[in-house]
Write an enzyme that holds these catalytic residues in place. Structure first.
Site, mmCIF file in Angstrom:
data_model
loop_
_atom_site.group_PDB
_atom_site.id
_atom_site.type_symbol
_atom_site.label_atom_id
_atom_site.label_comp_id
_atom_site.label_asym_id
_atom_site.label_seq_id
_atom_site.Cartn_x
_atom_site.Cartn_y
_atom_site.Cartn_z
ATOM 1 N N GLY A 20 38.478 38.235 39.316
ATOM 2 C CA GLY A 20 38.230 36.858 39.799
ATOM 3 C C GLY A 20 38.368 35.705 38.633
ATOM 4 C CG ASN A 22 44.200 34.551 36.696
ATOM 5 O OD1 ASN A 22 44.824 33.582 35.985
ATOM 6 N ND2 ASN A 22 44.158 35.866 36.593
ATOM 7 C CG MET A 95 44.286 45.419 43.213
ATOM 8 S SD MET A 95 45.588 45.170 41.961
ATOM 9 C CE MET A 95 45.820 46.950 41.654
ATOM 10 C CB ILE A 97 52.365 45.432 48.896
ATOM 11 C CG1 ILE A 97 52.019 45.915 47.495
ATOM 12 C CG2 ILE A 97 53.739 44.919 49.447
ATOM 13 C CD1 ILE A 97 53.065 46.981 47.110
ATOM 14 C CG HIS A 114 53.501 41.060 36.625
ATOM 15 N ND1 HIS A 114 52.844 42.010 37.672
ATOM 16 C CD2 HIS A 114 54.082 41.626 35.843
ATOM 17 C CE1 HIS A 114 52.961 43.277 36.913
ATOM 18 N NE2 HIS A 114 53.953 42.790 35.986
ATOM 19 C CD GLU A 179 46.868 36.936 33.598
ATOM 20 O OE1 GLU A 179 46.451 36.847 34.594
ATOM 21 O OE2 GLU A 179 47.414 38.114 33.123
HETATM 22 C C1 GRF Z 1 45.409 39.341 36.144
HETATM 23 O O1 GRF Z 1 45.935 40.046 34.698
HETATM 24 C C2 GRF Z 1 46.883 39.037 36.788
HETATM 25 O O2 GRF Z 1 47.936 38.878 36.030
HETATM 26 C C3 GRF Z 1 47.115 40.519 37.625
HETATM 27 O O3 GRF Z 1 45.772 40.906 37.999
HETATM 28 C C4 GRF Z 1 44.711 40.637 36.837
HETATM 29 C C5 GRF Z 1 43.884 39.780 37.624
HETATM 30 O O4 GRF Z 1 42.762 39.384 36.798
HETATM 31 N N1 GRF Z 1 47.943 40.249 38.751
HETATM 32 P P1 GRF Z 1 41.511 38.369 37.346
HETATM 33 O O5 GRF Z 1 40.700 39.105 38.528
HETATM 34 O O6 GRF Z 1 42.015 37.123 37.764
HETATM 35 O O7 GRF Z 1 40.390 38.518 36.380
#
Ligand code: GRF
Length: 194
Positions: A20, A22, A95, A97, A114, A179
């Site tokens: 988490g 992001n 994770m 779809i 991504h 990111e």
């Molecule tokens: C990130 O690298 C994102 O690009 C990918 O999954 C990861 C998630 O990281 N889809 P976090 O849980 O936000 O730390």
């Protein structure tokens, strides 16, 4: 699907399955003075997702979905999204779809991040595959979600140099920092186009 109004105070849901980083980054951006969005809801298929602690800390509504039955799970998610009046969904390390029907309900309003320079390296184990192929650059991409995995229209992308001594851990950490810059910018961009 709720109508988007002229007032830019967009209700956002974040879908996570793990750390988490992001998610917390988007929360922090939502607190900025000029922010045009609020994080109203977090959805997780994983009750043990570390990122859920941020929901508690910032009093954000959370919903855990067990995913035993796909149709019911998505029905439950949609009902939460409706209740919370969610206008945009940000996938952040989610994770599962989403089905075509779900995506249709939120057409053009679901985005994902991504860790590669899409359209290259869709799917899992991105950094390992990038390093195995001796690429000079990787990066991260924010894109709209459509029915094909990591294949929707690109919103923003950042190129990141690969170093000779990079491991997948090192590369993943470095890309993650980018990111955290890219995702809020991409969200801002799509909100200003609404
Ligand atoms: C990130 O690298 C994102 O690009 C990918 O999954 C990861 C998630 O990281 N889809 P976090 O849980 O936000 O730390």
């Amino acid at each position: 699907m709720p109508k988007l109004t002229g007032i830019k105070n967009i209700n956002v849901a974040v879908f996570i399955s793990g750390t988490g980083s992001n998610f917390i980054n988007l929360i922090e951006h939502s607190f900025k003075k000029k922010s045009k969005f609020k994080i109203k809801l977090v959805i997780s298929n994983n009750p043990k997702a570390k990122g859920l602690k941020y929901a508690k800390k910032y009093k954000i509504k959370k919903k855990i979905i067990n995913y035993k039955n796909l149709k019911n799970s998505e029905k439950d998610i949609l009902s939460e999204l409706d209740k919370t009046n969610i206008q945009i969904i940000c996938l952040a390390g989610f994770m599962k779809i989403l089905t075509v029907n779900f995506i249709k309900r939120f057409k053009g309003k679901i985005i994902n991040i991504h860790p590669s320079l899409l359209p290259k390296y869709k799917g899992l184990n991105t950094h390992e595959r990038v390093l195995d192929n001796n690429e000079n650059y990787s990066g991260c991409t924010v894109h709209y979600v459509n029915s094909k995995l990591d294949a929707g229209k690109i919103i923003l992308q950042k190129k990141v140099k690969i170093f000779k001594n990079d491991s997948s851990e090192k590369l993943s950490k470095r890309i993650l920092k980018h990111e955290h810059l890219l995702y809020p910018r991409a969200l801002k961009k799509i909100i200003s186009s609404l």
